[in-house]
Design a protein around this motif. Structure first.
Motif, PDB file in Angstrom:
ATOM      1  N   SER A 124       2.852  -2.430   8.259  1.00  0.00           N
ATOM      2  CA  SER A 124       4.332  -1.703   7.988  1.00  0.00           C
ATOM      3  C   SER A 124       5.276  -2.755   7.704  1.00  0.00           C
ATOM      4  O   SER A 124       6.239  -2.611   6.958  1.00  0.00           O
ATOM      5  CB  SER A 124       4.300  -0.963   9.038  1.00  0.00           C
ATOM      6  OG  SER A 124       3.408   0.357   9.301  1.00  0.00           O
ATOM      7  N   LYS A 125       5.333  -3.791   8.725  1.00  0.00           N
ATOM      8  CA  LYS A 125       6.490  -4.742   8.780  1.00  0.00           C
ATOM      9  C   LYS A 125       6.508  -5.539   7.277  1.00  0.00           C
ATOM     10  O   LYS A 125       7.709  -5.823   6.719  1.00  0.00           O
ATOM     11  CB  LYS A 125       6.417  -5.896   9.886  1.00  0.00           C
ATOM     12  CG  LYS A 125       6.566  -5.067  11.352  1.00  0.00           C
ATOM     13  CD  LYS A 125       6.531  -6.105  12.516  1.00  0.00           C
ATOM     14  CE  LYS A 125       6.754  -5.589  13.622  1.00  0.00           C
ATOM     15  NZ  LYS A 125       6.668  -6.442  14.766  1.00  0.00           N
ATOM     16  N   LEU A 126       5.246  -5.869   7.001  1.00  0.00           N
ATOM     17  CA  LEU A 126       5.194  -6.600   5.899  1.00  0.00           C
ATOM     18  C   LEU A 126       5.676  -5.626   4.598  1.00  0.00           C
ATOM     19  O   LEU A 126       6.354  -6.283   3.605  1.00  0.00           O
ATOM     20  CB  LEU A 126       3.979  -7.123   5.233  1.00  0.00           C
ATOM     21  CG  LEU A 126       3.569  -8.009   4.210  1.00  0.00           C
ATOM     22  CD1 LEU A 126       4.282  -9.191   4.060  1.00  0.00           C
ATOM     23  CD2 LEU A 126       2.113  -8.405   3.905  1.00  0.00           C
ATOM     24  N   ASN A 127       5.187  -4.429   4.384  1.00  0.00           N
ATOM     25  CA  ASN A 127       5.585  -3.582   3.583  1.00  0.00           C
ATOM     26  C   ASN A 127       7.361  -3.347   3.418  1.00  0.00           C
ATOM     27  O   ASN A 127       7.835  -3.323   2.362  1.00  0.00           O
ATOM     28  CB  ASN A 127       4.862  -2.054   3.670  1.00  0.00           C
ATOM     29  CG  ASN A 127       3.530  -2.345   3.429  1.00  0.00           C
ATOM     30  OD1 ASN A 127       3.034  -3.275   2.662  1.00  0.00           O
ATOM     31  ND2 ASN A 127       2.735  -1.506   3.941  1.00  0.00           N
ATOM     32  N   TYR A 128       7.992  -3.194   4.526  1.00  0.00           N
ATOM     33  CA  TYR A 128       9.369  -2.990   4.795  1.00  0.00           C
ATOM     34  C   TYR A 128       9.980  -4.298   4.104  1.00  0.00           C
ATOM     35  O   TYR A 128      10.969  -4.281   3.499  1.00  0.00           O
ATOM     36  CB  TYR A 128       9.836  -2.864   6.225  1.00  0.00           C
ATOM     37  CG  TYR A 128       9.453  -1.392   6.728  1.00  0.00           C
ATOM     38  CD1 TYR A 128       9.384  -0.360   5.776  1.00  0.00           C
ATOM     39  CD2 TYR A 128       8.947  -1.197   8.048  1.00  0.00           C
ATOM     40  CE1 TYR A 128       9.269   0.928   6.051  1.00  0.00           C
ATOM     41  CE2 TYR A 128       8.464   0.097   8.277  1.00  0.00           C
ATOM     42  CZ  TYR A 128       8.592   1.000   7.361  1.00  0.00           C
ATOM     43  OH  TYR A 128       8.296   2.424   7.885  1.00  0.00           O
ATOM     44  N   ILE A 168       8.919  -6.382   1.991  1.00  0.00           N
ATOM     45  CA  ILE A 168       8.699  -6.547   0.469  1.00  0.00           C
ATOM     46  C   ILE A 168       9.638  -5.371  -0.121  1.00  0.00           C
ATOM     47  O   ILE A 168      10.294  -5.817  -0.992  1.00  0.00           O
ATOM     48  CB  ILE A 168       7.200  -6.443   0.102  1.00  0.00           C
ATOM     49  CG1 ILE A 168       6.254  -7.470   0.589  1.00  0.00           C
ATOM     50  CG2 ILE A 168       7.154  -6.041  -1.261  1.00  0.00           C
ATOM     51  CD1 ILE A 168       4.875  -7.195   0.273  1.00  0.00           C
ATOM     52  N   ALA A 169       9.727  -4.390   0.503  1.00  0.00           N
ATOM     53  CA  ALA A 169      10.501  -3.238  -0.133  1.00  0.00           C
ATOM     54  C   ALA A 169      12.114  -3.726   0.041  1.00  0.00           C
ATOM     55  O   ALA A 169      12.760  -3.704  -0.897  1.00  0.00           O
ATOM     56  CB  ALA A 169      10.619  -2.023   0.559  1.00  0.00           C
ATOM     57  N   LEU A 170      12.594  -4.263   1.226  1.00  0.00           N
ATOM     58  CA  LEU A 170      13.916  -4.823   1.367  1.00  0.00           C
ATOM     59  C   LEU A 170      14.152  -6.017   0.230  1.00  0.00           C
ATOM     60  O   LEU A 170      15.198  -5.772  -0.512  1.00  0.00           O
ATOM     61  CB  LEU A 170      14.050  -5.351   2.611  1.00  0.00           C
ATOM     62  CG  LEU A 170      15.489  -5.809   2.923  1.00  0.00           C
ATOM     63  CD1 LEU A 170      16.664  -4.846   2.719  1.00  0.00           C
ATOM     64  CD2 LEU A 170      15.666  -6.702   4.303  1.00  0.00           C
ATOM     65  N   PHE A 171      13.291  -6.823  -0.028  1.00  0.00           N
ATOM     66  CA  PHE A 171      13.302  -7.961  -1.000  1.00  0.00           C
ATOM     67  C   PHE A 171      13.542  -7.388  -2.293  1.00  0.00           C
ATOM     68  O   PHE A 171      14.429  -7.993  -3.022  1.00  0.00           O
ATOM     69  CB  PHE A 171      12.245  -8.699  -0.704  1.00  0.00           C
ATOM     70  CG  PHE A 171      12.039  -9.977  -1.942  1.00  0.00           C
ATOM     71  CD1 PHE A 171      13.067 -10.942  -1.768  1.00  0.00           C
ATOM     72  CD2 PHE A 171      11.283  -9.918  -2.820  1.00  0.00           C
ATOM     73  CE1 PHE A 171      12.899 -12.090  -2.666  1.00  0.00           C
ATOM     74  CE2 PHE A 171      11.306 -11.032  -4.036  1.00  0.00           C
ATOM     75  CZ  PHE A 171      12.254 -12.119  -3.629  1.00  0.00           C
ATOM     76  N   LEU A 172      12.814  -6.340  -2.898  1.00  0.00           N
ATOM     77  CA  LEU A 172      12.810  -5.834  -4.204  1.00  0.00           C
ATOM     78  C   LEU A 172      14.199  -5.012  -4.328  1.00  0.00           C
ATOM     79  O   LEU A 172      14.553  -5.072  -5.237  1.00  0.00           O
ATOM     80  CB  LEU A 172      11.508  -4.880  -4.443  1.00  0.00           C
ATOM     81  CG  LEU A 172      10.118  -5.681  -4.516  1.00  0.00           C
ATOM     82  CD1 LEU A 172       9.087  -4.626  -4.713  1.00  0.00           C
ATOM     83  CD2 LEU A 172      10.292  -6.650  -5.636  1.00  0.00           C
ATOM     84  N   ALA A 173      14.670  -4.396  -3.144  1.00  0.00           N
ATOM     85  CA  ALA A 173      15.664  -3.619  -3.161  1.00  0.00           C
ATOM     86  C   ALA A 173      16.983  -4.456  -3.506  1.00  0.00           C
ATOM     87  O   ALA A 173      17.921  -4.023  -4.113  1.00  0.00           O
ATOM     88  CB  ALA A 173      15.795  -2.970  -1.873  1.00  0.00           C
ATOM     89  N   LEU A 174      16.843  -5.800  -2.869  1.00  0.00           N
ATOM     90  CA  LEU A 174      18.042  -6.723  -3.016  1.00  0.00           C
ATOM     91  C   LEU A 174      17.686  -7.461  -4.431  1.00  0.00           C
ATOM     92  O   LEU A 174      18.809  -7.959  -5.238  1.00  0.00           O
ATOM     93  CB  LEU A 174      17.980  -7.718  -1.910  1.00  0.00           C
ATOM     94  CG  LEU A 174      18.225  -7.124  -0.682  1.00  0.00           C
ATOM     95  CD1 LEU A 174      18.295  -8.345   0.251  1.00  0.00           C
ATOM     96  CD2 LEU A 174      19.706  -6.516  -0.723  1.00  0.00           C
TER      97      LEU A 174
END
Length: 355
Positions: A61-65, A67-73
């Motif tokens: 979960s932490k890795l997925n979050y 990655i999602a935050l990085f893509l969102a920025l």
């Protein structure tokens, strides 16, 4: 013998029946064993399962979050950078101020009204107040002197020079000053349509000596404001403006009026504007946000400077009050004509203006 043989036959008969039953049962048992063997699994449990840990192994979960935050920025940031990289228009007033050291005479807010005579038709709007601010700033520039000639131009058409010329002349006239508005854009005159006046006679008629000054000066519905239309289209506007009749026209009007506002052709594409600049006490270049091209604006400033005109100021046009009010300290609650429109009405008015 017959009796013994009869007993033997009975014994043999019982034996035969018992033997057949036993054989039948053996056959059924063999079939049951075969069916059982075919339905049994082919694996063997070596050790029974036990709970070794309560932490989830997958998904992480932490890795997925992260990655999602990085893509969102990354994705919006990349889109903004790409848009800014390929955008060749001025979008912020700070960009204009970074291009040159010429002073900014004022900023004009976006108008949601269909009328072009905002100062006269909507005196309580934010646009009218912005022109009042320009009038005040100009009085500081001119050190309170009168008999001033202001030339307003832009880089290309559609940047609001005619809109600024008309309303700036109106705001000077409403202040009690004798004002004259000259439509010196002889190629594409538009101001006469706003004043619903005729364009059959005007500046071009005077320059070719087909009319006198009194014939081309027209009164308007605004007190203290007179208007001189462009007149019939001329095949050689640059040559006409460069004639001695232009200097004669300007000198006569200077004696009659306190302020003369000249609406000229775009300075970025036509040469007659540079000819008129020598008659003006202040030359004003209008730049419209999201319309004016950066390179064209720089080149126009460079040409004006190369021609030796130092009396240049800038007007930044079409600033949205809702988005930029925090920069300039304006509160839209004070402008009744702007606050009467709700969000949906403003969206539709913007679409109508674009169309």
């Amino acid at each position: 013998m017959p009796r013994t043989e009869l007993q033997l036959r009975n014994i043999e008969r019982k034996f035969t029946i018992s033997d057949e039953i036993y054989t039948f049962l053996l056959q059924k048992r063999s079939e049951a064993q075969i069916a059982k063997a075919s339905s049994m699994p082919d694996y063997e449990v070596v050790d029974p399962a036990v709970m070794a840990t309560s932490v989830a192994v997958s998904p992480k979960s932490k890795l997925n979050y992260l990655i999602a935050l990085f893509l969102a920025l990354l994705m919006p940031g990349s889109a903004i950078l790409m848009k800014d990289f390929f955008n060749n228009k001025i979008t912020e007033s700070e960009e204009i101020e970074s291009f040159t050291t010429y002073p900014v005479l004022g900023r004009v807010f976006h108008s949601f009204h269909r009328s072009k005579l905002i100062v006269n038709d909507h005196p309580n709007s934010s646009v009218t107040e912005s022109f009042r601010a320009i009038r005040t700033n100009f009085q500081f520039f001119s050190e309170g002197g009168k008999k001033q000639i202001i030339l307003i131009t832009s880089n290309t058409s559609g940047e609001g020079k005619t809109f600024c010329s008309t309303n700036l002349a109106s705001v000077f006239a409403l202040n009690g000053n004798r004002t004259c508005l000259l439509e010196f854009d002889l190629r594409r005159p538009k101001i006469h349509q706003e004043f619903t006046s005729s364009n059959m006679i005007g500046i071009s008629s005077f320059l070719i000596d087909k009319a006198i000054l009194e014939d081309i000066i027209l009164p308007t519905q605004i007190e203290n404001l007179d208007f001189v239309p462009a007149g019939p289209a001329a095949p050689n506007p640059a040559e006409l403006i460069n004639s001695e009749r232009t200097a004669e026209l300007i000198d006569k009007l200077r004696e009659m009026y306190d302020y003369i506002i000249i609406d000229s052709a775009p300075a970025g594409i036509l040469t007659e504007t540079h000819i008129l600049m020598k008659y003006a006490d202040l030359n004003v270049l209008v730049a419209r946000l999201n319309k004016t091209l950066k390179e064209g604006f720089r080149q126009t400033l460079k040409n004006i400077k190369a021609n030796g005109f130092s009396n240049l100021s800038l007007i930044i046009n079409d600033i949205f009050l809702d988005r930029e009010s925090y920069r300039y300290g304006y509160d839209k609650k004070y402008y009744t004509d702007d606050t009467n429109k709700n969000f949906i009405q403003r969206i539709f008015s913007r679409r109508k203006e674009v169309s």
